[in-house]
Design a protein around this motif. Sequence first.
Motif, short mmCIF file in Angstrom:
data_model
loop_
_atom_site.label_atom_id
_atom_site.label_comp_id
_atom_site.label_asym_id
_atom_site.label_seq_id
_atom_site.Cartn_x
_atom_site.Cartn_y
_atom_site.Cartn_z
N SER A 125 23.89 -8.99 23.06
CA SER A 125 25.11 -9.36 22.08
C SER A 125 24.38 -9.55 20.63
O SER A 125 25.10 -9.39 19.59
CB SER A 125 25.99 -10.45 22.56
OG SER A 125 26.51 -10.22 23.79
N GLU A 139 24.93 -7.81 17.25
CA GLU A 139 25.40 -8.29 16.01
C GLU A 139 24.30 -8.20 14.96
O GLU A 139 24.57 -8.03 13.62
CB GLU A 139 25.76 -9.90 16.16
CG GLU A 139 26.93 -10.14 17.06
CD GLU A 139 28.00 -9.67 16.45
OE1 GLU A 139 28.27 -9.55 15.15
OE2 GLU A 139 29.16 -9.28 17.23
N LEU A 177 34.82 -13.99 20.49
CA LEU A 177 34.01 -12.72 19.60
C LEU A 177 35.00 -11.65 19.61
O LEU A 177 35.09 -11.14 18.34
CB LEU A 177 32.72 -12.72 20.18
CG LEU A 177 31.87 -13.78 19.92
CD1 LEU A 177 30.46 -13.60 20.87
CD2 LEU A 177 31.30 -13.79 18.46
N SER A 205 32.41 -3.20 18.52
CA SER A 205 32.25 -4.48 18.98
C SER A 205 33.35 -5.04 19.92
O SER A 205 32.95 -5.73 20.98
CB SER A 205 32.08 -4.95 17.74
OG SER A 205 30.97 -4.76 17.05
N HIS A 247 28.35 -14.33 13.78
CA HIS A 247 28.30 -13.89 15.10
C HIS A 247 27.02 -14.07 15.85
O HIS A 247 26.68 -14.70 16.89
CB HIS A 247 28.85 -12.53 15.54
CG HIS A 247 30.30 -12.55 15.18
ND1 HIS A 247 31.26 -11.27 15.51
CD2 HIS A 247 31.52 -13.43 14.73
CE1 HIS A 247 32.22 -11.69 14.99
NE2 HIS A 247 32.63 -12.85 14.67
N LYS A 248 25.93 -13.55 15.11
CA LYS A 248 24.79 -13.29 15.55
C LYS A 248 24.17 -15.00 15.92
O LYS A 248 23.73 -15.21 16.97
CB LYS A 248 23.41 -12.93 14.64
CG LYS A 248 22.19 -12.68 15.09
CD LYS A 248 21.40 -12.07 14.19
CE LYS A 248 19.77 -12.38 14.51
NZ LYS A 248 18.72 -11.74 13.50
N GLU A 259 28.86 -10.89 10.40
CA GLU A 259 28.23 -10.43 11.45
C GLU A 259 27.06 -11.28 11.84
O GLU A 259 26.52 -11.73 12.84
CB GLU A 259 27.48 -9.09 11.45
CG GLU A 259 28.67 -7.87 11.39
CD GLU A 259 29.74 -7.85 12.09
OE1 GLU A 259 29.33 -8.20 13.56
OE2 GLU A 259 31.05 -7.64 11.99
N GLU A 262 36.45 -9.76 16.23
CA GLU A 262 36.24 -8.33 15.76
C GLU A 262 37.79 -7.68 15.43
O GLU A 262 37.76 -7.02 14.55
CB GLU A 262 35.60 -7.53 16.98
CG GLU A 262 33.99 -8.28 17.32
CD GLU A 262 33.03 -8.15 16.20
OE1 GLU A 262 33.52 -7.74 15.26
OE2 GLU A 262 32.01 -8.45 16.52
N THR A 288 24.68 -4.72 13.42
CA THR A 288 25.80 -4.59 12.66
C THR A 288 25.52 -5.29 11.16
O THR A 288 25.70 -4.55 10.38
CB THR A 288 27.06 -5.08 13.12
OG1 THR A 288 27.09 -4.54 14.63
CG2 THR A 288 28.24 -4.45 12.38
N HIS A 289 24.91 -6.41 11.25
CA HIS A 289 24.51 -7.07 10.27
C HIS A 289 23.42 -6.16 9.24
O HIS A 289 23.76 -6.11 8.08
CB HIS A 289 23.88 -8.51 10.55
CG HIS A 289 23.08 -9.00 9.50
ND1 HIS A 289 24.06 -9.92 8.34
CD2 HIS A 289 21.88 -9.33 9.04
CE1 HIS A 289 23.06 -10.41 7.50
NE2 HIS A 289 21.89 -10.13 7.71
#
Length: 153
Positions: free
Chosen positions: A100, A104, A42, A19, A137-138, A134, A46, A107-108
């Motif tokens: 992006s 995210e 971001l 990431s 971030h999303k 995550e 990470e 990954t979440h």
Amino acid sequence: MLKSVDEILETAKRIEESSYDFYTAAQQVVSQPHLKEELKNLAEQEVGHKKKIEEMISKGVEEIAKEIVIEKIQDMKLGDYLLPSQIDSKATIQDILIASIKREDMTHQFYQNLLRGAKDEDLRKVLEFLSIEELKHKNRLQFLYDDMIYQEN
């Protein structure tokens, strides 16, 4: 399938490294200072996640779980309705934000899937924490998308 705590944490560390690389590369594509700064932030977050995971590996999940505070975050779900996008030299702001957001979300979901199978309570707490990070971030990216893309339309 990941079986041990060490396998899970090593995989999580590689995801955070990937990431970081993703956001660092995305910064090179954008010219808008605001978006470039957001991508830089971001990437730095990470790095922070990777350090936290390395700390979990060295100290043990049990120790770190004691320090973790779980926040409740609501997913805006804007990204759920966007089609996947790629980042290359011709990528638009919209492409970068969509890629992006999707990254995210992926990954979440990865952490959520691990959480479903985890039996150990300390590991569950750590996975929930990583999942929420995550999701934060999303959501941040979804807000940016809303501000930058929907404002243009």
